[in-house]
Design a protein around this motif. Structure first.
Motif, short mmCIF file in Angstrom:
data_model
loop_
_atom_site.label_atom_id
_atom_site.label_comp_id
_atom_site.label_asym_id
_atom_site.label_seq_id
_atom_site.Cartn_x
_atom_site.Cartn_y
_atom_site.Cartn_z
N GLY A 86 0.79 -1.22 0.00
CA GLY A 86 0.00 0.00 0.00
C GLY A 86 0.82 1.27 0.00
N ARG A 87 2.10 1.16 0.33
CA ARG A 87 2.95 2.35 0.40
C ARG A 87 3.73 2.61 -0.88
NH1 ARG A 87 4.81 -0.13 5.29
NH2 ARG A 87 6.96 -0.06 4.53
N PHE A 88 3.59 1.72 -1.86
CA PHE A 88 4.36 1.86 -3.10
C PHE A 88 3.43 1.94 -4.31
CE2 PHE A 88 7.44 0.33 -0.12
CZ PHE A 88 8.64 0.88 -0.54
N GLY A 89 3.95 2.51 -5.38
CA GLY A 89 3.20 2.60 -6.62
C GLY A 89 3.81 1.73 -7.70
N GLU A 90 3.17 1.69 -8.85
CA GLU A 90 3.67 0.92 -9.98
C GLU A 90 5.02 1.46 -10.45
OE1 GLU A 90 0.80 0.89 -13.09
OE2 GLU A 90 -0.63 -0.35 -11.98
N PHE A 91 5.80 0.59 -11.07
CA PHE A 91 7.07 1.01 -11.64
C PHE A 91 7.39 0.14 -12.85
CE2 PHE A 91 7.97 -2.18 -8.44
CZ PHE A 91 8.88 -3.02 -9.04
N VAL A 92 8.41 0.52 -13.59
CA VAL A 92 8.80 -0.21 -14.79
C VAL A 92 10.07 -1.01 -14.50
CG1 VAL A 92 9.60 -0.01 -17.18
CG2 VAL A 92 7.75 1.45 -16.36
N LEU A 93 9.99 -2.29 -14.83
CA LEU A 93 11.15 -3.18 -14.69
C LEU A 93 11.78 -3.37 -16.06
CD1 LEU A 93 12.71 -5.13 -12.75
CD2 LEU A 93 11.15 -6.93 -13.53
N LEU A 167 13.77 -5.14 -23.13
CA LEU A 167 12.41 -5.48 -22.74
C LEU A 167 12.04 -4.73 -21.47
CD1 LEU A 167 12.59 -9.38 -23.13
CD2 LEU A 167 11.50 -7.78 -24.72
N THR A 168 10.79 -4.33 -21.37
CA THR A 168 10.31 -3.68 -20.16
C THR A 168 8.94 -4.25 -19.78
OG1 THR A 168 9.24 -1.87 -21.38
CG2 THR A 168 11.52 -1.52 -20.67
N GLN A 169 8.64 -4.18 -18.49
CA GLN A 169 7.34 -4.61 -18.00
C GLN A 169 6.91 -3.66 -16.88
OE1 GLN A 169 6.99 -8.71 -16.62
NE2 GLN A 169 5.34 -8.15 -15.22
N ARG A 170 5.69 -3.18 -16.96
CA ARG A 170 5.15 -2.38 -15.87
C ARG A 170 4.70 -3.31 -14.76
NH1 ARG A 170 3.89 2.58 -14.61
NH2 ARG A 170 4.60 3.31 -16.65
N ILE A 171 5.22 -3.10 -13.58
CA ILE A 171 4.92 -3.94 -12.43
C ILE A 171 3.85 -3.25 -11.59
CG2 ILE A 171 5.82 -5.06 -10.36
CD1 ILE A 171 6.97 -6.22 -12.90
N GLY A 172 2.70 -3.92 -11.46
CA GLY A 172 1.59 -3.32 -10.72
C GLY A 172 1.20 -4.07 -9.48
N GLY A 196 -0.67 -0.01 -3.72
CA GLY A 196 -1.47 1.13 -3.34
C GLY A 196 -2.97 0.90 -3.29
N THR A 197 -3.43 -0.34 -3.43
CA THR A 197 -4.86 -0.62 -3.41
C THR A 197 -5.12 -1.86 -2.58
OG1 THR A 197 -4.74 -1.98 -5.40
CG2 THR A 197 -5.21 0.36 -5.71
N ALA A 198 -6.39 -2.22 -2.42
CA ALA A 198 -6.76 -3.41 -1.64
C ALA A 198 -6.28 -4.66 -2.37
CB ALA A 198 -8.26 -3.46 -1.45
#
Length: 208
Positions: A86-93, A167-172, A196-198
């Motif tokens: 819940g304290r972190f947001g999405e990022f790109v790997l 290569l990249t991947q958005r980590i959610g 950041g969500t339930a």
């Protein structure tokens, strides 16, 4: 050669060790690699099929953030993971390079080295604190594609694999996974928590 899950020596411990102790699950925290990317990475390792290696099945390809430990309370572990997610947001790997590691002179794995912003290191540090785990090794984000059973230098020499990737991947989300029991294969997902969500929890026979 059939593909197997990445398990290694972690399976040697008895999950119910200790007289009168509660059953323990061997769990770890990881980032799940998207199926399309995992399939492509797994194909890179097929060149090693003729050697004594353990190929990682595409469905089991992941990036470990907290190494495996024996957990008594899965709901408690999910709660801790929820608090961190819940304290972190999405990022790109970023998947930058496939080759042998961790030491090319004495390779034990075929792996893909990854990179992300500082949030990834902060996320890992927060997880280690939350689960009261330690890992003294330098953090080198990677996904393992194959474990070299023996004579890694010979395998690397006979089958050189050293390629740059783009290569990249958005980590959610972040995953709590259970290692397979001895003689079994495949990781069992226990929880997948969006940042950041339930959380969204997969249903299992025990309701967790």
């Amino acid at each position: 050669m059939p593909k197997v899950s990445e398990s290694g020596s972690d399976q040697s411990e008895d999950p119910t060790a200790g007289s009168g102790s509660s059953p323990r699950a061997r769990v770890f925290v990881a980032l799940k690699i998207a199926p399309g990317i995992a399939d492509g990475l797994a194909r890179m390792a097929l060149e090693l099929e003729r050697f004594p290696v353990r190929l990682i099945a595409p469905a089991d390809i992941h990036l470990t953030l907290v190494p495996p430990w024996n957990e008594v309370s899965i709901p408690g572990a999910v709660g801790k993971l929820r608090g961190v997610a819940g304290r972190f947001g999405e990022f790109v790997l970023e998947f930058r390079h496939v080759g042998y590691g961790p030491d090319p002179r004495r390779p034990r794995f075929l792996w893909v080295e990854c990179a992300a912003g500082p949030d990834l290191a902060q996320l890992r540090a927060s997880l280690l604190v939350a689960f009261e785990q330690t890992d003294e090794r330098p953090f080198r984000p990677h996904v393992t594609l194959a474990r070299l059973r023996a004579n890694g230098r010979t395998i690397a020499r006979k089958c050189p694999i050293d390629r740059e990737l783009a290569l990249t991947q958005r980590i959610g989300s972040i995953e709590l996974l259970q290692s397979p029991a001895p003689g079994e294969a495949g990781y069992r997902p226990l929880a997948s928590l969006p940042f950041g969500t339930a959380p969204e929890l997969p249903r299992g026979p025990n309701g967790v």
